[in-house]
Design a protein around this motif. Sequence first.
Motif, PDB file in Angstrom:
ATOM      1  N   UNK A 343       0.850  -1.194   0.000  1.00 44.71           N
ATOM      2  CA  UNK A 343       0.000   0.000   0.000  1.00 44.71           C
ATOM      3  C   UNK A 343       0.877   1.232   0.000  1.00 44.71           C
ATOM      4  N   UNK A 344       0.543   2.196  -0.845  1.00 48.60           N
ATOM      5  CA  UNK A 344       1.303   3.436  -0.852  1.00 48.60           C
ATOM      6  C   UNK A 344       0.349   4.612  -0.838  1.00 48.60           C
ATOM      7  N   UNK A 345       0.755   5.646  -0.116  1.00 46.18           N
ATOM      8  CA  UNK A 345      -0.097   6.828  -0.030  1.00 46.18           C
ATOM      9  C   UNK A 345       0.746   8.086   0.083  1.00 46.18           C
ATOM     10  N   UNK A 346       0.216   9.141  -0.471  1.00 45.15           N
ATOM     11  CA  UNK A 346       0.846  10.456  -0.373  1.00 45.15           C
ATOM     12  C   UNK A 346      -0.216  11.471   0.014  1.00 45.15           C
ATOM     13  N   UNK A 347       0.108  12.296   0.989  1.00 44.77           N
ATOM     14  CA  UNK A 347      -0.819  13.355   1.400  1.00 44.77           C
ATOM     15  C   UNK A 347      -0.075  14.681   1.408  1.00 44.77           C
ATOM     16  N   UNK A 348      -0.716  15.663   0.845  1.00 54.08           N
ATOM     17  CA  UNK A 348      -0.114  16.992   0.844  1.00 54.08           C
ATOM     18  C   UNK A 348      -1.074  17.991   1.463  1.00 54.08           C
ATOM     19  N   UNK A 349      -0.501  18.955   2.128  1.00 55.80           N
ATOM     20  CA  UNK A 349      -1.292  20.011   2.749  1.00 55.80           C
ATOM     21  C   UNK A 349      -0.770  21.352   2.246  1.00 55.80           C
ATOM     22  N   UNK A 350      -1.588  22.037   1.484  1.00 48.40           N
ATOM     23  CA  UNK A 350      -1.179  23.319   0.921  1.00 48.40           C
ATOM     24  C   UNK A 350      -1.678  24.425   1.837  1.00 48.40           C
ATOM     25  N   UNK A 351      -0.723  25.190   2.367  1.00 48.30           N
ATOM     26  CA  UNK A 351      -1.079  26.163   3.407  1.00 48.30           C
ATOM     27  C   UNK A 351      -1.338  27.557   2.871  1.00 48.30           C
ATOM     28  N   UNK A 399      -1.140  29.977  16.147  1.00 46.68           N
ATOM     29  CA  UNK A 399      -1.309  28.704  16.861  1.00 46.68           C
ATOM     30  C   UNK A 399      -2.138  27.733  16.023  1.00 46.68           C
ATOM     31  N   UNK A 400      -3.153  28.282  15.363  1.00 47.64           N
ATOM     32  CA  UNK A 400      -4.025  27.441  14.535  1.00 47.64           C
ATOM     33  C   UNK A 400      -3.230  26.767  13.418  1.00 47.64           C
ATOM     34  N   UNK A 401      -2.387  27.536  12.754  1.00 52.95           N
ATOM     35  CA  UNK A 401      -1.573  26.963  11.674  1.00 52.95           C
ATOM     36  C   UNK A 401      -0.629  25.892  12.209  1.00 52.95           C
ATOM     37  N   UNK A 402      -0.009  26.207  13.338  1.00 49.18           N
ATOM     38  CA  UNK A 402       0.934  25.260  13.929  1.00 49.18           C
ATOM     39  C   UNK A 402       0.217  23.959  14.311  1.00 49.18           C
ATOM     40  N   UNK A 403      -0.976  24.121  14.850  1.00 51.39           N
ATOM     41  CA  UNK A 403      -1.768  22.977  15.272  1.00 51.39           C
ATOM     42  C   UNK A 403      -2.033  22.045  14.093  1.00 51.39           C
ATOM     43  N   UNK A 404      -2.415  22.645  12.997  1.00 46.43           N
ATOM     44  CA  UNK A 404      -2.774  21.854  11.825  1.00 46.43           C
ATOM     45  C   UNK A 404      -1.540  21.166  11.235  1.00 46.43           C
ATOM     46  N   UNK A 405      -0.467  21.923  11.078  1.00 46.31           N
ATOM     47  CA  UNK A 405       0.720  21.364  10.432  1.00 46.31           C
ATOM     48  C   UNK A 405       1.379  20.317  11.321  1.00 46.31           C
ATOM     49  N   UNK A 406       1.457  20.629  12.591  1.00 44.71           N
ATOM     50  CA  UNK A 406       2.076  19.685  13.510  1.00 44.71           C
ATOM     51  C   UNK A 406       1.277  18.384  13.538  1.00 44.71           C
ATOM     52  N   UNK A 433       7.398  26.970   9.512  1.00 38.99           N
ATOM     53  CA  UNK A 433       6.105  27.657   9.532  1.00 38.99           C
ATOM     54  C   UNK A 433       6.280  29.139   9.816  1.00 38.99           C
ATOM     55  N   UNK A 434       7.083  29.420  10.833  1.00 35.74           N
ATOM     56  CA  UNK A 434       7.275  30.805  11.248  1.00 35.74           C
ATOM     57  C   UNK A 434       8.028  31.593  10.182  1.00 35.74           C
TER      58      UNK A 434
END
Lengths: 438, 264
Positions: A343-351, A399-406, A433-434
């Motif tokens: 099984x292979x998976x890739x997830x990306x989060x565009x901020x 904090x919200x951004x950090x929460x999501x990315x972390x 992030x910062x």
Amino acid sequence: MTEITTEKARIGAPSAQPFINGFTEEGENLSPVNTGTNTSTTSEQAPSAGPLAGASAKSHSHGGGVGVPDSSRAGRLTSYKLADFKPLTGLEEDWRFTPLKRLRGLHNEVLSGSAPSVAVTAPDGVVVETVGREDRRIGLAAIPEDRVSANAWENFTEATVITVPAELQLDGEVSVLLTGTSTEASAQHIVIVAERFSKARIVLDHQGSAIVSENVEILVEDGADLTVISLQEWNDDAVHASSQQAKLGRDAKFKHIVVSLGGDVVRMTPSTRFTGPGAEAEMFGLYFADAGQHLEQRLFVDHAVANCKSRVLYKGALQGRNAHTVWVGDVLIRKEAEGTDSYEANRNLVLTDGARADSVPNLEIETGLIEGAGHASATGRFDDEHLFYLMARGIPEDVARRLVVRGFLNEIIQQIKVPALEERLTEAVERELAASDN
Amino acid sequence: MSTLEIKDLHVSIETEQGTKEILKGVSLTIKTGETHAIMGPNGSGKSTLASTIAGHPRYNVTRGTITLDGEDVLAMSVDQRARAGVFLAMQYPVEVPGVTMTNFLRTAKTAIDGVAPALRTWTKDVKAAMQLLRIDADFAQRNVNEGFSGGEKKRVEILQLELFKPKFAVLDETDSGLDVDALKVVSEGVNRAHATGNMGTLLITHYTRILRYIKPDFVHVFVDGQVVEEGGPELADRLEEEGYDRYATGAGAATIAAAAAAQA
């Protein structure tokens, strides 16, 4: 070298159809990177790729004059000789996303610069050697699959060989600090051998500034259990191509974790080849591209024998203008590989706007007698509505951004299992992030 | 006691056809301990009022004020409003990738209170509140709203309401899409929060159904961005029988009359 099978079901591949002269099927999927045209940069999932073997196998066809696109990963040219690889144009399938102009000569110059220095800290029992090109262990586990890797193979002068002797079970990790201090194109060679029934964890820690093409050979012998963690925390100007090829023996366990945060262009090409039954491989990746950064990962899992298991999960975050990430995951289940579980998976989060994530999972299955084979790719955005939701609960924007990315990347970080390292990477991710809050 | 005061509020949004005014002078005063129901037909501006109070960036306030105990709410950022004690239970809660409910609830509670909640009692409080709202324990480990059904999302909104203990709760059509059982569970949650006596509630709804479970002190009828009628709970009963048709005036009434004529 090239073995073409006649039966294959390649999920996501274009159906077999006659070629039209002058048209290549990858034409319409070309990344703008190497064509000189400008297109809008948005997050996207690229459709499935065209022929992986490129022009080298175009003449091949099956039955009735109907050309089958020779897209099998098995057909990829491999050679120790640079001359066997044609000069790159950027239109090759495996280079179409890479900005060649920013490779700083890794693909077209003699790699004579001084390679990053290697400092190994290892628990007792581990053997660390610096050897010349003629050492018998060179070439044991790897063969270049592209021109940049072959260029390094042809140009390296000495290699570091790390051997975990048979049955040695390590508690602490082997730390390999690679520090770049030169910005001339250079070649690096590392060999890691985990002998029978040994157990070890090795960290390749890339830092500093370098222009380097690196080959890492990883041999995991029968019954051995090896984890290799490759960290790319380069300075902003670094250019790094790294081919990390692992060969797994019977009942071997291999875990590979790639973490790419720094550098201008980083192109990782990890691969796992199963050569004996009963082996298991886990391949994880984490990348965080900020403005202008190109982070590419192309991996390959070669199920060549029966009853092996592979799991791949790569997660990436993107932030800032022209942040670009590429993930291409090739999994090949050959005819012999009955009982495969993959099984292979890739997830990306565009901020932010202006970033681009390309994601291409390729799964080739040549036998129906498998446990399972799956692939997944998803690219999501962290948008104003997510931010509004979190802020409406009193959480400040940063904090919200950090929460999501972390939260998103933690799934990979927690695979490392070295607390100090996990902490360091969590902090590094938050610095990323910062840094882009501009 | 606290007071949330909305005075002559005018709100517009940018659309492809240009600026569109949605709220055309709304005034409301809500005190803690009171429950106000805002009712009205679709498109009357009910949800706009809710989102504007919470500070959604899409809505531009062109005139009027919102104050909380005299403090200018409109000058506050979204998170500042929440910390000042305003809570919006959203009509369509979004799924937040990568953040578990547990982590989210603790982070939000810490932000609102200014200090991290004591771990042991907090975990117990969360568990107890989840149980009362019939939320499965395994939701705590799932990402915020990810894969939750419509009813589950609404229950999780009320869970937050109970845990964060705001001064003012704005419930934006919390009842829509809920079956009767879920509606009861959610209403009980709101009533529990209300019973503390330290919360004012602005209950926005299209239907009168939820008012069988949550008793309003005041009912305001919204039509075309304005309050057209106000009264006590008896007004809700009347709406249940008569619907909103009698409020249709001017162009609206003409359209309805024309439609009726066409059908005849």
